[in-house]
Design a protein around this motif. Sequence first.
Motif, PDB file in Angstrom:
ATOM      1  N   UNK A 218       3.400 -41.287  47.245  1.00 30.58           N
ATOM      2  CA  UNK A 218       4.784 -41.196  47.049  1.00 30.58           C
ATOM      3  C   UNK A 218       5.027 -40.176  45.878  1.00 30.58           C
ATOM      4  N   UNK A 219       4.278 -40.142  44.868  1.00 34.48           N
ATOM      5  CA  UNK A 219       4.475 -39.191  43.815  1.00 34.48           C
ATOM      6  C   UNK A 219       4.224 -37.649  44.196  1.00 34.48           C
ATOM      7  N   UNK A 220       3.272 -37.613  45.076  1.00 34.08           N
ATOM      8  CA  UNK A 220       3.009 -36.256  45.308  1.00 34.08           C
ATOM      9  C   UNK A 220       4.128 -35.861  46.349  1.00 34.08           C
ATOM     10  N   UNK A 221       4.594 -36.583  47.263  1.00 32.24           N
ATOM     11  CA  UNK A 221       5.669 -36.100  48.181  1.00 32.24           C
ATOM     12  C   UNK A 221       6.964 -35.941  47.456  1.00 32.24           C
ATOM     13  N   UNK A 222       7.304 -36.606  46.317  1.00 38.16           N
ATOM     14  CA  UNK A 222       8.457 -36.363  45.259  1.00 38.16           C
ATOM     15  C   UNK A 222       8.102 -35.081  44.539  1.00 38.16           C
ATOM     16  N   UNK A 223       7.114 -35.061  44.028  1.00 42.78           N
ATOM     17  CA  UNK A 223       6.583 -34.140  43.325  1.00 42.78           C
ATOM     18  C   UNK A 223       6.301 -32.870  43.820  1.00 42.78           C
ATOM     19  N   UNK A 224       7.193 -31.824  44.464  1.00 40.11           N
ATOM     20  CA  UNK A 224       6.747 -30.983  45.382  1.00 40.11           C
ATOM     21  C   UNK A 224       6.149 -29.705  44.717  1.00 40.11           C
ATOM     22  N   UNK A 225       6.121 -29.438  43.375  1.00 37.84           N
ATOM     23  CA  UNK A 225       5.214 -28.474  42.642  1.00 37.84           C
ATOM     24  C   UNK A 225       4.143 -29.123  41.916  1.00 37.84           C
ATOM     25  N   UNK A 226       3.881 -30.260  42.089  1.00 35.84           N
ATOM     26  CA  UNK A 226       2.564 -30.869  41.393  1.00 35.84           C
ATOM     27  C   UNK A 226       1.401 -30.151  41.834  1.00 35.84           C
ATOM     28  N   UNK A 240       0.367 -31.262  52.491  1.00 33.58           N
ATOM     29  CA  UNK A 240       0.982 -31.009  53.994  1.00 33.58           C
ATOM     30  C   UNK A 240       0.891 -32.271  54.784  1.00 33.58           C
ATOM     31  N   UNK A 241      -0.148 -33.034  54.754  1.00 29.75           N
ATOM     32  CA  UNK A 241      -0.341 -34.218  55.427  1.00 29.75           C
ATOM     33  C   UNK A 241       0.656 -35.159  55.114  1.00 29.75           C
ATOM     34  N   UNK A 243       3.577 -34.851  53.580  1.00 32.63           N
ATOM     35  CA  UNK A 243       4.506 -34.448  53.799  1.00 32.63           C
ATOM     36  C   UNK A 243       5.077 -34.653  55.269  1.00 32.63           C
ATOM     37  N   UNK A 244       4.167 -34.522  56.361  1.00 33.56           N
ATOM     38  CA  UNK A 244       4.484 -34.882  57.544  1.00 33.56           C
ATOM     39  C   UNK A 244       4.474 -36.272  57.651  1.00 33.56           C
ATOM     40  N   UNK A 245       3.634 -37.189  57.014  1.00 33.54           N
ATOM     41  CA  UNK A 245       3.837 -38.681  56.996  1.00 33.54           C
ATOM     42  C   UNK A 245       5.252 -39.060  56.455  1.00 33.54           C
ATOM     43  N   UNK A 246       5.557 -38.225  55.573  1.00 36.95           N
ATOM     44  CA  UNK A 246       6.970 -38.682  54.911  1.00 36.95           C
ATOM     45  C   UNK A 246       8.103 -38.161  55.980  1.00 36.95           C
TER      46      UNK A 246
END
Length: 372
Positions: A218-226, A240-241, A243-246
């Motif tokens: 969830x953090x990786x999806x929300x933090x797009x520049x992490x 990418x995986x 993001x597709x899941x989200x």
Amino acid sequence: MVKLTMDLIARGTSGYTKKKRDENMQHYVRRLTHLYLENKGIDDIGEDLSLCRNLTVLYLYDNVLNKVPLLNQNVSLTHLYLQNNNISRIENLSALTRLQKLYIGGNTITVLEGLEKLQQLQELHVESQRLPPGEQLLFDPRTVKALAACLQVLNVSGNNLTSIRELEQLPGLTQLLATDNQLSDMKELAHLLTAWHRLGRLDLAGNPVCLRAKYKDRIIVMGKHLEILDGKSITDTTRQFLMNWQASREIHRKKGQDELSRQDTFSAVSTNGLRDLPPVRSASTRQTGVSGYVMPGLPRKQFDDILAKSSFPDNDPTRKTRSGILRANYVDGAMVRMDVPGSAPPSQLRRPLSVESLRMRLNRSAHLPRKM
């Protein structure tokens, strides 16, 4: 107790800045740029340090200083290391307008303040303060606002923090180290990650929020520049995986909401449509009338009175009623007529007698002999 002296300053230099034989001490300390005074047991800086006018890096960590030394004459400082002393308040730093990095962790500071004049400060390390039991590090809004335009790296680890919402005013952060705190609100982190557009490194290990299901995803999806989360790099494939899941989750969620909305709309329409209809009569209600009556709600006496006024003469042989009950005849499921059982068809029924004819019949019947 150790007081900083000129001799201690001379011994606190690197091999590249050794004193020349014919060079006096004042000239020598004036050209110093780096001074290594860590772990010397220093508790008093004195006035000799003011002679180091070109000092850019000062190491004073692991001593016993009770306060930030007065450094008004050392305006060239860019790096200041004061961690692991006994400093309880951030002060005496207003003159250091060129300061870029401040390390002041491991002290007894309770409020992050006194940094409003440091317009070039890029890194601030204020981790692991020795706080009173039950207290957490506080942030002065004026300081946070003043650092909004310059601060890039912030370390607030180990300070019993339950919230870092005040840090929303630091949009230029590229690194945030907040390990070993009491952060547990995922919604707060989601909100902050939308404000930190440049954040590339985030360390939250040791917080309750890390125990949440799919925390890292969830953090990786929300933090797009992490690029780094809790010390581990985030690969493009992983991002990418996730993001597709989200995106897939959002599609399913939207479909569920649309379906629920349609059901609610249908229920509302159905309820409104039935609201004006008469109530449906139950089977028990329909059976409360007299059996065999076409109109169950009609009282029996009133029904008999209606039959009495019919066109059938009293002596008509075709009149064979049973309790005056009307019956309905059906052909192929459709009612074609309604008559009295055993009576003649409607085409053969006589017209009603006139009053005069009825009187004559009554007189005739009175003169007839009675049968024994």
